[in-house]
Design a protein around this motif. Sequence first.
Motif, PDB file in Angstrom:
ATOM      1  N   GLU A  86       0.698  -1.049  -0.012  1.00 40.54           N
ATOM      2  CA  GLU A  86      -0.038   0.071   0.185  1.00 40.54           C
ATOM      3  C   GLU A  86       0.898   1.256   0.141  1.00 40.54           C
ATOM      4  OE1 GLU A  86      -2.852  -0.162   3.203  1.00 40.54           O
ATOM      5  OE2 GLU A  86      -3.828  -1.944   2.468  1.00 40.54           O
ATOM      6  N   GLU A  87       1.956   1.088   0.616  1.00 37.04           N
ATOM      7  CA  GLU A  87       2.877   2.215   0.608  1.00 37.04           C
ATOM      8  C   GLU A  87       3.976   2.562  -0.272  1.00 37.04           C
ATOM      9  OE1 GLU A  87       4.335   2.621   4.754  1.00 37.04           O
ATOM     10  OE2 GLU A  87       2.404   1.972   5.389  1.00 37.04           O
ATOM     11  N   HIS A  88       4.791   1.116  -0.779  1.00 33.73           N
ATOM     12  CA  HIS A  88       5.971   1.329  -1.464  1.00 33.73           C
ATOM     13  C   HIS A  88       6.000   0.028  -2.493  1.00 33.73           C
ATOM     14  CE1 HIS A  88       7.621   4.404   1.079  1.00 33.73           C
ATOM     15  NE2 HIS A  88       7.243   3.473   2.222  1.00 33.73           N
ATOM     16  N   SER A  89       6.885  -0.027  -3.233  1.00 40.72           N
ATOM     17  CA  SER A  89       7.099  -0.977  -4.131  1.00 40.72           C
ATOM     18  C   SER A  89       8.660  -1.299  -4.423  1.00 40.72           C
ATOM     19  CB  SER A  89       6.560  -0.784  -5.630  1.00 40.72           C
ATOM     20  OG  SER A  89       5.025  -0.595  -5.697  1.00 40.72           O
ATOM     21  N   VAL A  90       8.734  -2.556  -4.719  1.00 36.33           N
ATOM     22  CA  VAL A  90      10.308  -2.907  -4.577  1.00 36.33           C
ATOM     23  C   VAL A  90      10.455  -3.834  -5.887  1.00 36.33           C
ATOM     24  CG1 VAL A  90      12.038  -4.408  -3.518  1.00 36.33           C
ATOM     25  CG2 VAL A  90      10.694  -2.766  -2.270  1.00 36.33           C
ATOM     26  N   ARG A  91      11.607  -3.750  -6.638  1.00 33.79           N
ATOM     27  CA  ARG A  91      11.826  -4.883  -7.785  1.00 33.79           C
ATOM     28  C   ARG A  91      12.996  -5.682  -7.327  1.00 33.79           C
ATOM     29  NH1 ARG A  91      14.105  -2.053 -12.738  1.00 33.79           N
ATOM     30  NH2 ARG A  91      16.028  -2.229 -11.541  1.00 33.79           N
ATOM     31  N   ILE A  92      12.680  -6.851  -7.193  1.00 36.15           N
ATOM     32  CA  ILE A  92      14.026  -7.843  -7.089  1.00 36.15           C
ATOM     33  C   ILE A  92      14.320  -8.529  -8.463  1.00 36.15           C
ATOM     34  CG2 ILE A  92      14.514 -10.135  -6.111  1.00 36.15           C
ATOM     35  CD1 ILE A  92      12.595  -9.665  -4.102  1.00 36.15           C
ATOM     36  N   SER A  93      15.579  -8.225  -8.872  1.00 33.26           N
ATOM     37  CA  SER A  93      15.795  -8.563 -10.231  1.00 33.26           C
ATOM     38  C   SER A  93      17.381  -9.257 -10.586  1.00 33.26           C
ATOM     39  CB  SER A  93      16.178  -7.320 -11.062  1.00 33.26           C
ATOM     40  OG  SER A  93      16.972  -6.417 -10.629  1.00 33.26           O
ATOM     41  N   TYR A  94      17.629  -9.787 -11.609  1.00 36.14           N
ATOM     42  CA  TYR A  94      18.780 -10.380 -11.753  1.00 36.14           C
ATOM     43  C   TYR A  94      19.249  -9.705 -13.259  1.00 36.14           C
ATOM     44  CZ  TYR A  94      16.952 -14.397 -14.374  1.00 36.14           C
ATOM     45  OH  TYR A  94      15.914 -15.052 -15.355  1.00 36.14           O
ATOM     46  N   LEU A  95      20.424  -9.737 -13.623  1.00 31.71           N
ATOM     47  CA  LEU A  95      20.859  -9.225 -14.859  1.00 31.71           C
ATOM     48  C   LEU A  95      22.332  -9.997 -15.079  1.00 31.71           C
ATOM     49  CD1 LEU A  95      20.880  -7.488 -17.341  1.00 31.71           C
ATOM     50  CD2 LEU A  95      22.052  -5.652 -15.873  1.00 31.71           C
ATOM     51  N   TRP A  96      22.514 -10.435 -16.493  1.00 32.87           N
ATOM     52  CA  TRP A  96      23.888 -11.176 -16.889  1.00 32.87           C
ATOM     53  C   TRP A  96      24.518  -9.896 -17.538  1.00 32.87           C
ATOM     54  CZ3 TRP A  96      25.999 -15.385 -15.199  1.00 32.87           C
ATOM     55  CH2 TRP A  96      24.969 -16.461 -14.694  1.00 32.87           C
ATOM     56  N   LYS A  97      26.023  -9.852 -16.985  1.00 28.87           N
ATOM     57  CA  LYS A  97      26.907  -8.850 -17.776  1.00 28.87           C
ATOM     58  C   LYS A  97      28.111  -9.570 -18.152  1.00 28.87           C
ATOM     59  CE  LYS A  97      26.747  -6.559 -13.901  1.00 28.87           C
ATOM     60  NZ  LYS A  97      26.784  -5.272 -12.790  1.00 28.87           N
ATOM     61  N   LYS A  98      28.572  -9.297 -19.250  1.00 27.26           N
ATOM     62  CA  LYS A  98      29.946  -9.771 -19.816  1.00 27.26           C
ATOM     63  C   LYS A  98      30.693  -9.041 -18.853  1.00 27.26           C
ATOM     64  CE  LYS A  98      32.742 -10.544 -23.701  1.00 27.26           C
ATOM     65  NZ  LYS A  98      32.939 -12.062 -23.456  1.00 27.26           N
ATOM     66  N   THR A  99      32.025  -9.603 -18.467  1.00 26.14           N
ATOM     67  CA  THR A  99      33.114  -8.940 -17.777  1.00 26.14           C
ATOM     68  C   THR A  99      34.078  -8.266 -18.759  1.00 26.14           C
ATOM     69  OG1 THR A  99      34.334 -10.861 -17.777  1.00 26.14           O
ATOM     70  CG2 THR A  99      32.852 -10.694 -15.677  1.00 26.14           C
ATOM     71  N   VAL A 100      35.006  -7.365 -18.111  1.00 25.50           N
ATOM     72  CA  VAL A 100      35.673  -6.502 -19.002  1.00 25.50           C
ATOM     73  C   VAL A 100      37.246  -6.868 -18.399  1.00 25.50           C
ATOM     74  CG1 VAL A 100      34.135  -4.866 -19.773  1.00 25.50           C
ATOM     75  CG2 VAL A 100      35.126  -4.369 -17.520  1.00 25.50           C
ATOM     76  N   ARG A 101      37.739  -6.142 -17.803  1.00 28.90           N
ATOM     77  CA  ARG A 101      39.182  -6.665 -17.288  1.00 28.90           C
ATOM     78  C   ARG A 101      39.374  -7.078 -16.134  1.00 28.90           C
ATOM     79  NH1 ARG A 101      38.202  -1.308 -18.463  1.00 28.90           N
ATOM     80  NH2 ARG A 101      38.143  -0.764 -16.430  1.00 28.90           N
ATOM     81  N   ASN A 102      39.996  -8.301 -15.903  1.00 26.83           N
ATOM     82  CA  ASN A 102      40.482  -8.830 -14.585  1.00 26.83           C
ATOM     83  C   ASN A 102      39.193  -9.275 -14.180  1.00 26.83           C
ATOM     84  OD1 ASN A 102      42.872  -8.328 -15.201  1.00 26.83           O
ATOM     85  ND2 ASN A 102      42.751  -6.497 -14.285  1.00 26.83           N
ATOM     86  N   GLY A 103      38.096  -9.960 -14.551  1.00 25.06           N
ATOM     87  CA  GLY A 103      37.128 -10.560 -14.146  1.00 25.06           C
ATOM     88  C   GLY A 103      36.040  -9.490 -13.396  1.00 25.06           C
ATOM     89  N   THR A 104      36.155  -8.102 -13.656  1.00 28.14           N
ATOM     90  CA  THR A 104      35.166  -7.082 -13.166  1.00 28.14           C
ATOM     91  C   THR A 104      34.301  -7.045 -14.043  1.00 28.14           C
ATOM     92  OG1 THR A 104      36.338  -5.441 -14.060  1.00 28.14           O
ATOM     93  CG2 THR A 104      37.095  -6.203 -11.624  1.00 28.14           C
ATOM     94  N   SER A 105      33.052  -6.348 -13.497  1.00 29.21           N
ATOM     95  CA  SER A 105      31.915  -6.292 -14.438  1.00 29.21           C
ATOM     96  C   SER A 105      32.190  -4.821 -15.042  1.00 29.21           C
ATOM     97  CB  SER A 105      30.666  -6.068 -13.408  1.00 29.21           C
ATOM     98  OG  SER A 105      30.560  -5.170 -12.756  1.00 29.21           O
ATOM     99  N   ALA A 106      31.314  -4.408 -15.920  1.00 30.24           N
ATOM    100  CA  ALA A 106      31.401  -3.061 -16.544  1.00 30.24           C
ATOM    101  C   ALA A 106      30.874  -2.145 -15.625  1.00 30.24           C
ATOM    102  CB  ALA A 106      30.435  -3.259 -17.795  1.00 30.24           C
ATOM    103  N   SER A 107      29.791  -2.417 -14.716  1.00 31.57           N
ATOM    104  CA  SER A 107      29.670  -1.312 -13.775  1.00 31.57           C
ATOM    105  C   SER A 107      30.395  -1.189 -12.564  1.00 31.57           C
ATOM    106  CB  SER A 107      28.007  -1.759 -13.560  1.00 31.57           C
ATOM    107  OG  SER A 107      27.917  -3.112 -13.038  1.00 31.57           O
ATOM    108  N   PRO A 108      30.086  -0.093 -11.973  1.00 36.05           N
ATOM    109  CA  PRO A 108      31.048   0.281 -10.669  1.00 36.05           C
ATOM    110  C   PRO A 108      30.979  -0.801  -9.597  1.00 36.05           C
ATOM    111  CG  PRO A 108      29.788   1.997 -11.336  1.00 36.05           C
ATOM    112  CD  PRO A 108      29.304   1.058 -12.093  1.00 36.05           C
TER     113      PRO A 108
END
Length: 194
Positions: A86-108
């Motif tokens: 009644e007050e708020h909404s929440v999203r639970i999600s998953y997303l596959w991302k390709k890694t870039v350098r040294n096994g880190t993701s493209a996002s921070p």
Amino acid sequence: MSNTTNRRPRHRPIAVIALLLLTLTGCSNNKNPPDTPSTASPVCDGKLSGSVFNSLVGDGGITSEDTSRFHPTTWKAYGYCFLDGEEHSVRISYLWKKTVRNGTSASPSPTSATSSRTADTFTVNSWTGSVVGHRAWIDIPCTAPGVWKKGEAMLEVEVQDMPAFRTFDAALRKDFATAATKATRYLAGDVFSC
């Protein structure tokens, strides 16, 4: 002169039958405790459970949910589940991302807070996630089935306030971290076996 003292009341046989039925069926319910409403109703098509999910949407708990591909039978690039209260909404999600350098993701990285708001960290197995701004998220090195090998892919699991307008106090940050931990254990463990 009528003999009223020798008359039997007619309700006595009914009382005896009722007493006999109660004795045969048993009055106590010691073996099965009475049903109580569950505060931990399963969410996201029954894949996640815990009272924390009701807490995320405010007083009154979850009133509805919308699930899309949260438990894929075949590999999908993303999936999500919306929980509405009644007050708020929440999203639970998953997303596959390709890694870039040294096994880190493209996002921070979750540990490098990109917001001036308070950031809390949480751990799931050996992985570290954080609550930054209005979301709890974690990146997990994993194999994207049939697409990327381990070391080439990251599975991001996120629990996000929708829309993001609440003030996150310590208790709410803890609830979001707990929800993200439960979602990560399910997605990275049960579904994708990271």
